[in-house]
Design an enzyme around this catalytic site. Structure first.
Site, PDB file in Angstrom:
ATOM      1  N   ARG A  82      13.189  20.632  -1.827  1.00  0.00           N
ATOM      2  CA  ARG A  82      14.147  20.194  -2.852  1.00  0.00           C
ATOM      3  C   ARG A  82      15.233  19.348  -2.211  1.00  0.00           C
ATOM      4  NH1 ARG A  82      16.842  22.141  -7.686  1.00  0.00           N
ATOM      5  NH2 ARG A  82      18.402  20.560  -8.157  1.00  0.00           N
ATOM      6  N   ARG A  91      12.980  16.528  -9.142  1.00  0.00           N
ATOM      7  CA  ARG A  91      13.021  17.488  -8.031  1.00  0.00           C
ATOM      8  C   ARG A  91      11.643  18.149  -7.890  1.00  0.00           C
ATOM      9  NH1 ARG A  91      16.684  20.329 -11.138  1.00  0.00           N
ATOM     10  NH2 ARG A  91      17.764  18.342 -11.174  1.00  0.00           N
ATOM     11  N   ASP A  94      12.850  23.595  -9.077  1.00  0.00           N
ATOM     12  CA  ASP A  94      14.119  24.139  -9.557  1.00  0.00           C
ATOM     13  C   ASP A  94      13.851  25.586  -9.940  1.00  0.00           C
ATOM     14  OD1 ASP A  94      16.849  22.674 -10.586  1.00  0.00           O
ATOM     15  OD2 ASP A  94      16.417  24.515 -11.684  1.00  0.00           O
ATOM     16  N   ASP A  96      15.904  28.544 -11.707  1.00  0.00           N
ATOM     17  CA  ASP A  96      17.137  28.960 -12.381  1.00  0.00           C
ATOM     18  C   ASP A  96      17.038  30.431 -12.784  1.00  0.00           C
ATOM     19  OD1 ASP A  96      18.285  26.434 -12.311  1.00  0.00           O
ATOM     20  OD2 ASP A  96      17.559  25.857 -14.280  1.00  0.00           O
TER      21      ASP A  96
END
Ligand SMILES: Nc1nc2nc(S)n(CCO)c2c(=O)[nH]1
Length: 157
Positions: A82, A91, A94, A96
């Site tokens: 990343r 990217r 990711d 989250d």
């Protein structure tokens, strides 16, 4: 044991392999991935002129505290190469944290539940697949209801 719901996303490289390897790493370092949604291909939200994403929600049973889990999520992103070049830009990975039990947290490093969850179909659709009845702490509504209310269009490429 605490339960966290994560959203994985990738729009650079071999997206399917990146997501699978991310789950393997989370299983080895953060706890047990006990459920995973299907892969959803969605148009980029935020900075729209970029490749489509593959998104996947996972349910993780973990003994890590929220900020410890955040560190592991960031390490998982770094393992996938990343690079934070442009905010909301393309990217490789990711990761989250969407929900962590019924915790509401507002710190500089981490806000829980994820502040943009209610407005993102690319997150709500995979999450609803594995956690439709989980209640959003703060909004006091189940994920399925947040999805119905979400106006964001999910354009599948
Ligand atoms: N469809 C889609 N759009 C996105 N924009 C950003 S930023 N991200 C990264 C998650 O914040 C995504 C994503 O995962 N999926």
């Amino acid at each position: 044991m605490p339960t966290a719901y994560l959203l994985l996303g990738s729009n650079l490289g071999d997206r399917t392999t990146i997501l699978r390897e991310a789950i393997d790493y989370l299983n080895a370092t953060a706890g047990n991935v006990v459920a995973a949604s299907a892969l959803y291909e969605t148009a980029a939200w935020g900075l729209e002129d970029q490749p489509a994403f593959l998104n996947q929600a996972v349910c993780l049973q973990t003994t890590l505290l929220p900020l410890q889990l955040l560190e592991i999520c960031q390490a998982t992103e770094q393992r996938a190469g990343r690079e934070r070049l442009v905010r909301w830009g393309a990217r490789t990975l990711d990761v989250d944290i969407l929900l962590y039990d019924d915790l509401v947290l507002n710190t500089e490093r981490l806000t829980l539940p994820h502040p943009r969850l209610p407005e993102r179909r690319f997150a709500l659709v995979p999450l609803a697949e594995i956690a439709a009845n989980v209640v959003h702490p703060g909004l006091e509504k189940p994920v399925a209801e947040l999805l119905v209310e979400c106006a964001d269009m999910l354009e599948v490429k």
